[in-house]
Motif scaffolding. Structure first.
Motif, short mmCIF file in Angstrom:
data_model
loop_
_atom_site.label_atom_id
_atom_site.label_comp_id
_atom_site.label_asym_id
_atom_site.label_seq_id
_atom_site.Cartn_x
_atom_site.Cartn_y
_atom_site.Cartn_z
N TRP A 14 0.81 -1.21 0.00
CA TRP A 14 0.00 0.00 0.00
C TRP A 14 0.84 1.26 0.00
CZ3 TRP A 14 -5.27 -0.39 -0.32
CH2 TRP A 14 -5.79 -1.68 -0.15
N TYR A 21 -3.96 4.41 7.18
CA TYR A 21 -5.37 4.21 7.55
C TYR A 21 -5.64 2.74 7.79
CZ TYR A 21 -5.32 8.70 5.09
OH TYR A 21 -5.01 9.93 4.67
N LEU A 22 -5.11 1.91 6.87
CA LEU A 22 -5.40 0.49 6.93
C LEU A 22 -4.80 -0.15 8.19
CD1 LEU A 22 -5.72 -2.04 4.25
CD2 LEU A 22 -3.75 -2.44 5.67
N ASP A 25 -6.74 0.88 11.26
CA ASP A 25 -7.95 0.09 11.43
C ASP A 25 -7.63 -1.27 12.01
OD1 ASP A 25 -9.47 2.08 10.50
OD2 ASP A 25 -10.00 1.16 8.58
N MET A 56 -3.76 -9.79 -1.96
CA MET A 56 -5.00 -9.35 -2.62
C MET A 56 -4.80 -9.23 -4.12
SD MET A 56 -5.05 -5.43 -1.51
CE MET A 56 -3.56 -4.48 -1.57
N SER A 60 -5.91 -1.51 -6.46
CA SER A 60 -6.58 -0.22 -6.40
C SER A 60 -5.54 0.82 -6.79
CB SER A 60 -7.10 0.04 -5.00
OG SER A 60 -6.18 0.79 -4.27
N PHE A 62 -4.28 2.83 -5.05
CA PHE A 62 -3.35 3.07 -3.95
C PHE A 62 -2.31 1.95 -3.82
CE2 PHE A 62 -7.20 5.31 -2.66
CZ PHE A 62 -6.68 6.59 -2.70
N PHE B 20 -20.01 -7.03 -3.57
CA PHE B 20 -19.30 -6.52 -2.40
C PHE B 20 -19.43 -5.01 -2.29
CE2 PHE B 20 -15.48 -5.67 0.21
CZ PHE B 20 -15.88 -6.42 1.31
N TYR B 36 -15.82 4.28 8.93
CA TYR B 36 -14.45 4.12 8.40
C TYR B 36 -14.17 2.63 8.25
CZ TYR B 36 -13.25 3.46 13.35
OH TYR B 36 -13.20 3.02 14.64
N GLY B 37 -12.98 2.31 7.71
CA GLY B 37 -12.64 0.94 7.31
C GLY B 37 -13.04 -0.12 8.32
N SER B 55 -8.24 -5.32 3.65
CA SER B 55 -7.71 -4.86 2.37
C SER B 55 -8.81 -4.84 1.31
CB SER B 55 -6.56 -5.74 1.93
OG SER B 55 -6.94 -7.09 2.00
N TYR B 58 -10.82 -1.75 1.67
CA TYR B 58 -10.14 -0.55 1.16
C TYR B 58 -10.12 -0.51 -0.37
CZ TYR B 58 -8.72 1.69 5.43
OH TYR B 58 -8.75 2.40 6.60
N VAL B 59 -9.89 -1.67 -0.97
CA VAL B 59 -9.90 -1.73 -2.43
C VAL B 59 -11.27 -1.29 -2.95
CG1 VAL B 59 -9.81 -3.29 -4.40
CG2 VAL B 59 -8.11 -3.48 -2.60
N THR B 60 -12.32 -1.77 -2.28
CA THR B 60 -13.68 -1.45 -2.73
C THR B 60 -14.01 0.03 -2.51
OG1 THR B 60 -14.27 -3.68 -2.09
CG2 THR B 60 -16.08 -2.18 -2.54
N ASP B 62 -11.99 2.41 -2.45
CA ASP B 62 -11.24 3.16 -3.45
C ASP B 62 -11.99 3.19 -4.78
OD1 ASP B 62 -9.15 4.43 -4.83
OD2 ASP B 62 -8.43 2.46 -5.51
N ARG B 63 -12.53 2.04 -5.15
CA ARG B 63 -13.27 1.97 -6.42
C ARG B 63 -14.53 2.80 -6.35
NH1 ARG B 63 -12.33 -3.40 -7.98
NH2 ARG B 63 -13.84 -3.92 -6.39
N GLU B 65 -15.01 5.39 -4.59
CA GLU B 65 -14.64 6.80 -4.63
C GLU B 65 -14.34 7.23 -6.06
OE1 GLU B 65 -11.74 7.78 -1.69
OE2 GLU B 65 -12.06 9.94 -1.90
N THR B 66 -13.66 6.34 -6.80
CA THR B 66 -13.37 6.64 -8.20
C THR B 66 -14.66 6.79 -9.00
OG1 THR B 66 -11.54 5.13 -7.88
CG2 THR B 66 -11.90 5.94 -10.11
N LYS B 87 -9.46 7.32 8.25
CA LYS B 87 -10.05 7.86 7.02
C LYS B 87 -11.55 7.59 7.07
CE LYS B 87 -9.60 7.29 2.01
NZ LYS B 87 -8.75 6.61 1.00
#
Lengths: 870, 116
Positions: A14, A21-22, A25, A56, A60, A62, B20, B36-37, B55, B58-60, B62-63, B65-66, B87
């Motif tokens: 990342w 952030y991750l 959490d 993963m 993304s 990031f 998801f 948050y996450g 993870s 977060y990937v989701t 991010d998508r 948000e895009t 965040k």
């Protein structure tokens, strides 16, 4: 706090902000989970999260943020790997040859080094092994021999060592078992356990007090026997058993790892206290092996000095030379014989690794030269040089990794298969495991070569003008050719040295097998029976038992002859001592010595030992008849040179009174090894000098093994409680006596064969490349009327040239390094011209073979086509 | 022209919400503006019983948000987080519309069916 490594892994993929952030959490939840579910569960959960974050799949924006940055080195890894895979798959021959070459080189190096490491470097499997030593009679490792019991007691009184233990081989048949089984073991001082760091798993060890003859008989058993015969009974200590008809009390069970001191000791099942007296173990019997522990801070040299000084202070026997003692590190006594062999193999595998590297370099260089044009084109159309370098690098690394994996597999297979070879345990290997550092070393070495030579074109592209390669890349001979020729010459030279080594070892082995052993030993099997125990108390009982063994076995159909001997040839045991000659006096230190053997009538016949003069023992040579003796030719030559030995009188001087009359002369036997020098030996009859234990030799007219059930049956009929042991054929004894040599020859031979193959591919590669480059020239020559044969000659000349230069260097190398191998040779000199000529011939033939196919191809091209293309 | 392409893309994403993504959006509806996450991960895990990787969340996110369905802002560092910042994610009206649409489609499709 979550595990640090897990945190690192979780954040690895990342970008820094997103990682914050991750991880935040994760930590928040980790803290919560710790309070609710406990630390262990929380850690498990964190690890799972970390691994999933690492693995993963969906990226993304990031993830791996440097994709967006300029020209990152690893960002194209995926595409590079895919591209390299495609390329390598497109030339499967090249890929296979490189991978296999690497795998063989890496695998062989790792396997051989693993053996050397296990035998010479790995700490011995005892407590504080560097403090354990081997005090012996003698001056160095080759002439060292064991201690007598009185000596052991005196040496202990000197207080030179922290502890000193003596032990000797012992064995017993266990009573009450359905099938009489002979168990191997030792009798030892109690201090052996403290010196080696042995603790019992059940019960106790025995004490120093129990070493005395006066106490009750006690014994320790191996874990293996405990499980096998006593069902792992946890209350075994205190149990009484019968060994050799005597009652013993089991006091404890030894740990599973302790069944031997030296790797080639048989696995011991019984360990008992010494129980010796100066009467049954007099000073003349030096039969005990030793281990001792140095005092803290005491050096080996100091210990030896102190021990030597103490030994000299003892009232010396005027008839004997002054006592000499030597203190050896424990490992020294174990590996002294095999060190040279092992280092020789290490040298051989070093050569093989060099050949492998040269071949690899050669292959990669050839490929690089071939691809110069492709790379020039890519550069010309604007490819980034760094991209090209990274792509070539990927290719090299992938090849190395594949080769390394293959090497690992080979090394693993070899280690697994070779772990229990008798030749290896004899060489000092307790436990053979893969040597990872060497594996890593070989992989890195080949990787470095791969990178260096694989990237040659890219590196060269940095200095040379692209246009030259674009124009001529496919045609003009390049500077790389000289390097390739050099590499091939080196390969040939190294291969010649390996071949010469294998040839010399092979010739030695043939000469050994051809040597006059003094006996034929054909279709002979042997085993040992011992009458030790209460039921055979007197010498006459022993003799009666063995007479009936011979009588009954000789009635079996297929048995040609039966005999007994106290010492069997090539069975690793011998007895010697002083001899008296009637009417002669000798100054101290010059008294005649001889190997002393007790045999029966029929033994010489069974073993195929011819009677040179006089007669064999007869059944009538009993205690009531005049005592007789048979001598060996070396004994006759040494003490009765120029006179008739038959009729002279000498004294066996070992549990036999007076003089015996010489009635026969037999040849000298290769008793301790086929490379044995002739040793004086004397023989008496078992009927005149009784013994409780004999080797039985049976000569058969059918395969000896097939008669074994019948032989067992006859022995059982005489006495079902006496087990036989050490059942072997003469052939297996001969093979085993050649163990280390055989192993050496096989390994060096295999290396030489691989080297030859690699050298052949090297020559082929270079000659083929040159021939292709000169296709146009050959076409012109043929068009102008040159004979095909002369064009073939042109191509072959290069192959021969490479080979001859390599041979010259190789022969020089053999002559220079020959002395290293001398110790392992028998009957040949390292510079043996026959071997060298044969080896050179073989290499030259290989070179011709490798050069022939490119030569044929060169003349097969149609001149017209070549000229048109040009 | 460019605007058109963008619009079509929007419309498509609204229809093509992954399973998801739907779960995350629903969690955001429930959790409100301070999600948050970790809270999203836990909410989905608690309700569906799935063992969920942070993870993946977060990937989701991010998508999403895009795609313009959610917006994020950075909070203050706290000690429970090892001094790391948080965040926060807020559902945008566009996101609310998308998930409503997906739910409606789902309802329409499931009406009158006996699945178990």
């Amino acid at each position: 706090m979550p595990p640090r490594l897990a945190i690192w892994l979780a954040g690895l993929r990342w970008a820094s902000e997103e990682r914050e952030y991750l991880l935040g959490d994760l930590e928040e939840e980790f803290v919560e989970r710790t309070t609710h579910l406990g630390l262990a569960a929380a850690r498990r959960w964190y690890w799972r999260q970390a691994l999933r974050s690492l693995l993963m799949r969906r990226p993304s924006r990031f993830v791996q943020p440097h994709i967006q940055t300029e020209n990152p080195p690893m960002s194209h890894l995926g595409s590079d790997v895919r591209f390299a895979t495609r390329l390598l798959r497109r030339s499967p021959g090249f890929t296979a040859v490189v991978t296999l070459t690497l795998a063989l080189g890496i695998g062989a190096t790792t396997a051989i080094f693993s053996v050397v490491h296990a035998a010479l470097l790995k700490p011995l499997p005892f407590k504080d092994p560097q403090g354990i030593v081997n005090p012996l009679n003698g001056t160095n490792v080759t002439d060292a021999n064991g201690l007598s019991y009185p000596q052991l007691r005196r040496w202990r009184e000197y207080q030179v060592f922290d502890a000193l233990a003596g032990y000797f081989n012992w064995g017993a048949s266990i009573g009450g078992a359905a099938e009489a089984e002979y168990l191997q073991g030792i009798r030892t001082s109690a201090s052996l356990f403290s010196i080696l760091g042995v603790q019992p798993v059940v019960g106790r060890l025995f004490t120093e007090a129990e070493e005395s003859f006066a106490t009750e008989r006690v014994v320790l058993i191996s874990e293996s026997l405990w499980r096998r015969a006593f069902n792992a009974d946890p209350n075994i200590h205190g149990r009484r058993i019968v060994l050799n008809d005597q009652p013993f009390t089991i006091v404890g069970v030894l740990p599973g790892w302790f069944r031997r001191v030296r790797p080639n000791d048989p696995g011991w099942d019984l360990v008992g206290p010494l129980r010796l007296t100066e009467k049954n173990a007099p000073a003349s019997l030096r039969f005990m092996r030793t281990v001792a522990r140095l005092k803290p801070e005491q050096s080996l040299a100091v210990a030896q000095e102190q021990l030597q000084a103490a030994a000299l202070r003892e009232a010396p026997d005027a008839n004997l030379p002054p006592p000499r003692v030597v203190v050896l590190p424990l490992r020294e006594g174990i590996v002294s014989d095999s060190r040279a062999v092992l280092l020789g193999l290490l040298g051989a595998v070093g050569f093989l690794l060099l050949i492998t590297c040269a071949n690899l370099a050669n292959l990669l260089l050839a490929r690089a030269i071939g691809r110069r044009r492709e790379i020039a084109v890519r550069l010309a159309v604007g490819a980034d040089r760094r991209r090209i370098v990274s792509q070539l690098l990927t290719e090299s690394v992938m090849l190395s990794v594949a080769g390394g994996a293959g090497g690992l597999l080979i090394a693993w297979l070899v280690v697994r298969a070779a772990g229990s070879l008798p030749a290896l345990t004899a060489a000092g290997v307790y436990d053979l495991t893969l040597s990872w550092p060497v594996l890593v070393f070989s992989v890195l070495l080949t990787l470095a070569i791969g990178v260096l030579f694989g990237m040659a074109p890219a590196l060269r592209a940095g200095s040379a003008p692209v246009t030259a390669d674009l124009r001529d890349g496919t045609r003009v001979a390049a500077g790389g050719d000289r390097l390739r020729q050099g590499l091939v010459v080196g390969e040939v030279a190294l291969t010649l040295m390996l071949l010469a080594g294998a040839g010399l070892l092979g010739r030695s082995l043939m000469k050994l097998l051809d040597v006059d052993k003094g006996f034929s030993g054909e279709s002979v099997m042997t085993f040992r029976v011992s009458t030790a125990g209460n039921r055979y108390p007197a010498a006459a009982d022993w003799t009666r038992y063995f007479e009936s063994v011979m009588d009954r076995v000789s009635t079996i159909a297929g048995v040609e002859a039966v005999g007994l001997t106290s010492e069997f040839p090539l069975a690793d045991s011998d007895t010697n001592g002083g001899v008296l000659i009637d009417g002669r006096e000798f100054p101290p230190g010059e008294r005649p010595m001889a190997q002393k053997r007790i045999v029966s009538p029929g033994y010489f016949a069974a073993m195929g030992i011819p009677i040179r003069r006089g007669r064999d023992f007869l059944r009538t040579d009993t205690t009531t008849a005049p005592p007789v003796i048979v001598i060996s030719e070396a004994f006759a030559a040494r003490w009765f040179a120029g006179e008739e030995a038959i009729g002279k009188r000498i004294a066996f001087n070992w549990d036999m009174d007076g003089f015996q009359t010489i009635v026969g002369v037999v040849p000298d036997l290769k008793h301790n090894g086929l490379d044995d020098p002739p040793t004086p030996a004397i023989y008496v009859s078992f009927a005149q000098r009784a013994d409780s234990s004999f080797h039985v030799a049976i000569k058969t007219s059918v395969p000896p093994e097939s008669l074994m059930p019948a032989v067992r049956g006859e022995l059982k009929a005489i006495d079902p409680n006496l087990p036989i042991r050490g059942l072997r054929t003469m052939d297996t004894l001969i093979t085993a006596s050649l163990g280390a040599r055989r192993l050496s020859l096989d390994v060096v031979g295999a290396f030489a064969a691989i080297g030859l193959l690699l050298a052949a591919t090297g020559i082929f590669g270079v000659v083929n490349h040159t021939a292709q480059q000169r296709t146009r020239e050959f076409g012109i020559r043929l068009a102008l009327g040159a004979e095909r044969r002369s064009v073939i000659g042109l191509v072959m000349r290069q192959a021969i040239g490479l080979a001859v230069v390599g041979l010259a260097i190789g022969v020089a190398g053999v002559l220079a390094l020959g002395s290293i191998i001398r110790a392992q040779l028998f009957g040949v000199e390292p510079s043996d011209p026959v071997t060298l000529a044969a080896v050179c011939g073989a290499l030259l033939a290989t070179a011709l073979l490798a050069g022939y196919s490119p030569a044929r191809r060169a003349v097969r091209t149609n001149p017209a086509n070549v000229l048109r293309e040009g | 022209m460019v605007h058109n392409v963008k619009h079509m893309a929007r419309a498509n994403t609204a229809l093509q919400l992954g399973e998801f993504e739907q779960l995350v959006l629903l969690a955001l509806v429930r959790l409100g503006p301070d999600a948050y996450g970790a809270t999203i991960r836990r909410d989905i895990e608690a309700r569906t019983g799935r063992d969920l990787a942070i993870s993946a969340v977060y990937v989701t996110l991010d998508r999403l948000e895009t795609k313009g369905l959610v917006r994020s802002r950075v909070g203050e560092p706290t000690p429970q987080r090892g001094g790391r910042r948080r965040k926060h994610v807020t559902l945008l009206p566009e996101g609310r519309r998308a998930i409503a649409q997906a739910c409606r489609a789902f309802q329409l499709m499931t009406e009158g069916l006996r699945l178990v």
